[in-house]
Each structure stands twice: as C-alpha cells, then as structure tokens.
Design a protein around this motif. Structure first.
Motif, short mmCIF file in Angstrom:
data_model
loop_
_atom_site.label_atom_id
_atom_site.label_comp_id
_atom_site.label_asym_id
_atom_site.label_seq_id
_atom_site.Cartn_x
_atom_site.Cartn_y
_atom_site.Cartn_z
N ASP A 142 0.83 -1.21 0.00
CA ASP A 142 0.00 0.00 0.00
C ASP A 142 0.87 1.26 0.00
OD1 ASP A 142 -3.07 -0.88 0.83
OD2 ASP A 142 -1.55 -2.24 1.61
N SER A 143 1.88 1.28 0.86
CA SER A 143 2.74 2.47 0.99
C SER A 143 3.45 2.80 -0.31
CB SER A 143 3.77 2.24 2.11
OG SER A 143 3.14 2.08 3.36
N VAL A 144 4.02 1.78 -0.95
CA VAL A 144 4.80 2.01 -2.17
C VAL A 144 3.90 2.42 -3.33
CG1 VAL A 144 6.28 0.90 -3.90
CG2 VAL A 144 6.67 0.47 -1.47
N LEU A 145 2.81 1.70 -3.54
CA LEU A 145 1.93 2.01 -4.68
C LEU A 145 1.21 3.33 -4.50
CD1 LEU A 145 0.39 -1.41 -5.76
CD2 LEU A 145 2.49 -0.30 -6.49
N ARG A 146 0.78 3.63 -3.29
CA ARG A 146 0.06 4.89 -3.06
C ARG A 146 0.99 6.09 -3.21
NH1 ARG A 146 -4.71 5.53 -0.51
NH2 ARG A 146 -3.84 7.20 0.80
N ALA A 147 2.29 5.91 -2.95
CA ALA A 147 3.23 7.01 -3.16
C ALA A 147 3.18 7.50 -4.60
CB ALA A 147 4.65 6.57 -2.80
N LYS A 148 2.99 6.57 -5.53
CA LYS A 148 2.90 6.95 -6.95
C LYS A 148 1.46 7.26 -7.36
CE LYS A 148 3.81 5.44 -11.67
NZ LYS A 148 4.39 4.39 -12.55
N LEU A 149 0.53 6.36 -7.02
CA LEU A 149 -0.83 6.48 -7.54
C LEU A 149 -1.61 7.62 -6.92
CD1 LEU A 149 -1.78 2.69 -7.64
CD2 LEU A 149 -1.00 4.13 -9.54
N ILE A 150 -1.37 7.90 -5.64
CA ILE A 150 -2.12 8.95 -4.94
C ILE A 150 -1.29 10.23 -4.80
CG2 ILE A 150 -3.32 9.58 -2.81
CD1 ILE A 150 -4.70 7.42 -4.49
N PHE A 151 -0.05 10.09 -4.37
CA PHE A 151 0.77 11.28 -4.09
C PHE A 151 1.64 11.69 -5.28
CE2 PHE A 151 -0.36 9.33 -0.06
CZ PHE A 151 -0.89 10.42 0.62
N ASP A 152 1.49 10.98 -6.38
CA ASP A 152 2.03 11.40 -7.67
C ASP A 152 3.55 11.63 -7.64
OD1 ASP A 152 1.67 11.90 -10.36
OD2 ASP A 152 1.37 14.05 -10.09
N THR A 153 4.27 10.78 -6.93
CA THR A 153 5.72 10.87 -6.95
C THR A 153 6.28 9.55 -7.48
OG1 THR A 153 7.71 11.20 -5.61
CG2 THR A 153 5.84 10.16 -4.51
#
Length: 244
Positions: A142-153
């Motif tokens: 969750d942490s790794v994927l959300r960093a890109k998918l949600i927080f756009d980094t």
C-alpha cells in the motif's frame, strides 16, 4: 485358492496409507522450503543496486517515504522506528531531502503511525508544510503504490531497514516505480532472528500478491500531488483557469 479368498490385513493397509501420506507431506515441505529460499534470494538480488548504505551516497531527493512501524514495543523504544526517524531528520538537516511522506497504519486513535512520525519530525524542526501523511499505508505494498498512484511521486527515496528495503523495492520494480532505499541500522541488542524469519514469509506473500493474486492497495482515491509535482499541478490548474 486360499490366497484368493484371504482378507487384506487392515493394519498393513493403514501403515501403507500413512507411509504414502508422510512421503507426500515430506515432498511438499521440500518444495515449499525450496520455493521460500528462491523467492527470498530473488528479492535480495533484484534490489541490490538500489540499496543506499550511507547517507553520504545521497545527493538530493524531492520526496522520501518513511515506512511506518510502532514507536514502542511495550514500554521500550523500538529501534526500528528510532533509526528510521533519526535518518529522516539527518537527511533533512543536511539538505538531502525536501519533503517527507510518512506512510503507516492508522488502526485507531491510540495507534497512529503517520502522526507519531510527524510529531517527532516537527520536534526536530522539520516544517509541517514539508510533511505529508498517508494514513492508508497498512502494508508495504500500500505504501509504495500509493506514493505513486495517490501522491504522484515516481522518483523517491524509501527509508527503512535493509531487509524491508529489499521487499519494498521488489514491489516498486514490479510496478515500474523509480525508487531507491536508504538502509538504516536495525536493533543492536538482539539478532533479529524472529524478524528475519517473518520476513521470509512476507516476501513469499509479496510474490503471491504481485504475480498470482494481483493485489491492489486497500484504498485508492483522487491524486494528492506532493513536493515539486504539487507545484507543477498547481501551475497547470492556474494555466487552465486563465485559458493559457
């Protein structure tokens, strides 16, 4: 003729069935152990070029993702937590990280990993506007994927212990996410045998999540860009509003 009508010995039949069952169980255990060993080694090898062992090797990152863990184990300060936070503070003070995404579990009011990390960073004079919280970092995936998918980094530094870095990078690499990981020390007062054993099974679970099940983060939603991407997104919105 008497052999034809002789009844089978039930004791021998039971022993034979037990023998077959033990034989197949042993084979299953061997295959399982071999699979766990191969997956564990694969996760380690595939990440070795992205592991950063010293802060001195880091130039600059716009965003660092600090993976959450419990601050205390009972009444004792958790060394895993302490080393991650100490590294984050040092990176900020030395101008090597501009923004922090603190990702962890937020199970209930009395247990909030992101807020606990934020509080400790702010005590070290890290500005609040450079700290972002991901309350849905329930698992490393969750942490790794959300960093890109949600927080756009998509070019960030992860901060955790080496064994955890390797699994986080395994997930990032599978999804084509550009990440590196600073491997911080673990506890010095014990060998971490239980943690290492648990990690072997966590890696097997990660393999199943990625290659068999196709697990997605528990929660997704609209993008919330952070760091430089937030500025770029804001400029794009202003340009659209002004008709440029």
């Amino acid at each position: 003729m008497r052999n034809i009508f002789r009844k089978p010995n039930p004791t021998k039949s039971f022993v034979y069935r037990c023998y077959i069952a033990v034989k197949y169980l042993f084979a299953l255990l061997v295959v399982t152990a071999a699979s766990l060993t191969v997956i564990d080694a694969w996760v380690t090898v595939q990440a070795h070029r992205q592991i950063i062992k010293s802060e001195q090797e880091i130039e600059n990152f716009d965003v660092a993702v600090v993976l959450g863990t419990s601050k205390y184990l009972g009444r004792t300060l958790n060394d895993y937590y302490k080393h991650r936070i100490d590294a984050a503070i040092s990176l900020y003070q030395n101008g090597k990280v501009d923004n922090f995404l603190l990702s962890g579990d937020n199970a209930h009011r009395s247990y909030n990993e992101p807020w606990t990390m934020k509080r400790d960073l702010m005590r070290a004079d890290v500005p609040e506007n450079q700290i972002f919280l991901d309350y849905a970092g329930f698992r490393t995936l969750d942490s790794v994927l959300r960093a890109k998918l949600i927080f756009d980094t998509d070019n960030f530094l992860i901060i955790s212990q080496k064994f955890h870095c390797e699994r986080a990078l395994f997930i990032a690499n599978y999804h084509g996410i550009n990440a590196q990981c600073l491997a911080v020390p673990g506890p010095t007062n014990h060998s971490g045998y239980k943690v290492r054993t648990r990690e072997i099974f966590a890696r097997a679970k990660a393999f199943l999540d990625l290659y068999i099940i196709g697990t997605e983060p528990k929660f997704l939603g609209p993008k919330e860009p952070i760091g430089r991407n937030a500025i770029a997104s804001q400029n794009e919105s202003e340009n659209e509003y002004s008709g440029k």
